[in-house]
Design a protein around this motif. Sequence first.
Motif, PDB file in Angstrom:
ATOM      1  N   VAL A 185       9.134   4.132  -4.384  1.00  0.00           N
ATOM      2  CA  VAL A 185      10.212   3.761  -3.466  1.00  0.00           C
ATOM      3  C   VAL A 185      10.103   4.559  -2.159  1.00  0.00           C
ATOM      4  N   ILE A 186       9.833   5.849  -2.273  1.00  0.00           N
ATOM      5  CA  ILE A 186       9.707   6.675  -1.066  1.00  0.00           C
ATOM      6  C   ILE A 186       8.524   6.210  -0.218  1.00  0.00           C
ATOM      7  N   GLY A 187       7.380   5.939  -0.853  1.00  0.00           N
ATOM      8  CA  GLY A 187       6.204   5.468  -0.107  1.00  0.00           C
ATOM      9  C   GLY A 187       6.459   4.147   0.594  1.00  0.00           C
ATOM     10  N   THR A 188       7.126   3.237  -0.090  1.00  0.00           N
ATOM     11  CA  THR A 188       7.445   1.941   0.515  1.00  0.00           C
ATOM     12  C   THR A 188       8.397   2.110   1.688  1.00  0.00           C
ATOM     13  N   ARG A 192       0.839  -1.208   0.000  1.00  0.00           N
ATOM     14  CA  ARG A 192       0.000   0.000   0.000  1.00  0.00           C
ATOM     15  C   ARG A 192       0.874   1.258   0.000  1.00  0.00           C
ATOM     16  N   GLY A 193       2.019   1.200   0.647  1.00  0.00           N
ATOM     17  CA  GLY A 193       2.958   2.314   0.580  1.00  0.00           C
ATOM     18  C   GLY A 193       3.474   2.503  -0.841  1.00  0.00           C
ATOM     19  N   PHE A 194       3.744   1.389  -1.511  1.00  0.00           N
ATOM     20  CA  PHE A 194       4.170   1.412  -2.908  1.00  0.00           C
ATOM     21  C   PHE A 194       3.099   2.071  -3.775  1.00  0.00           C
ATOM     22  N   GLN A 195       1.841   1.669  -3.580  1.00  0.00           N
ATOM     23  CA  GLN A 195       0.758   2.225  -4.379  1.00  0.00           C
ATOM     24  C   GLN A 195       0.510   3.698  -4.066  1.00  0.00           C
ATOM     25  N   THR A 196       0.544   4.053  -2.801  1.00  0.00           N
ATOM     26  CA  THR A 196       0.325   5.449  -2.424  1.00  0.00           C
ATOM     27  C   THR A 196       1.434   6.336  -2.977  1.00  0.00           C
ATOM     28  N   GLY A 197       2.668   5.889  -2.834  1.00  0.00           N
ATOM     29  CA  GLY A 197       3.787   6.640  -3.395  1.00  0.00           C
ATOM     30  C   GLY A 197       3.691   6.763  -4.907  1.00  0.00           C
TER      31      GLY A 197
END
Length: 177
Positions: A78-81, A28-33
């Motif tokens: 990458v930043i979101g992840t 989800r961090g990957f998708q949000t970023g």
Amino acid sequence: MSRLFPHTAYAEDQPYYKTILTSHVLYRGFQTGSAIGIVVGLSRTLLGSVLTKSKPSPFKNGAVIFSTVQRSTGVGAVIGTCMLAVILPMHMMGKEEIEWKDRSWRLLENQGQMEVDDWSLPGTVAGAAIMAARSHSGDLRRWRPIVGGAGIGSLAGVVGYLVWRYGIWGGKRQETA
């Protein structure tokens, strides 16, 4: 991704609970970023063409827009992840094992979540594969377009899910026997 893990009848019996929750949060961090990266890339491209008269208009060259958006999406992914890789342990610090198990069990129990994963994961793989095939060198600096392609593919899968679930089926679930 959720279908790759076993799902028990009771939360307290859930195996791989830390792996399930961690993989979900990082994805989800990957998708949000990725989503933020798309917005930043489009804004940067469009505002850059308006503010500076010396650059050629991105509207004349769609490849310029796509390249910028794709690279921004890769960096955002990458930043979101990475951000959620730091936030998750901080958030779950001091939580008991049953809380980890319950959260992971509820993720596997949620049919909407399962459907989002069913649509977004193939998009992620397809986006990364297409961009890796387009990459003409093994240069490690080419990670941004490949990760960006994965991010765009992931979000395209989510859009496909939304169209399928809410556009075609009107938000209703089919009854399975």
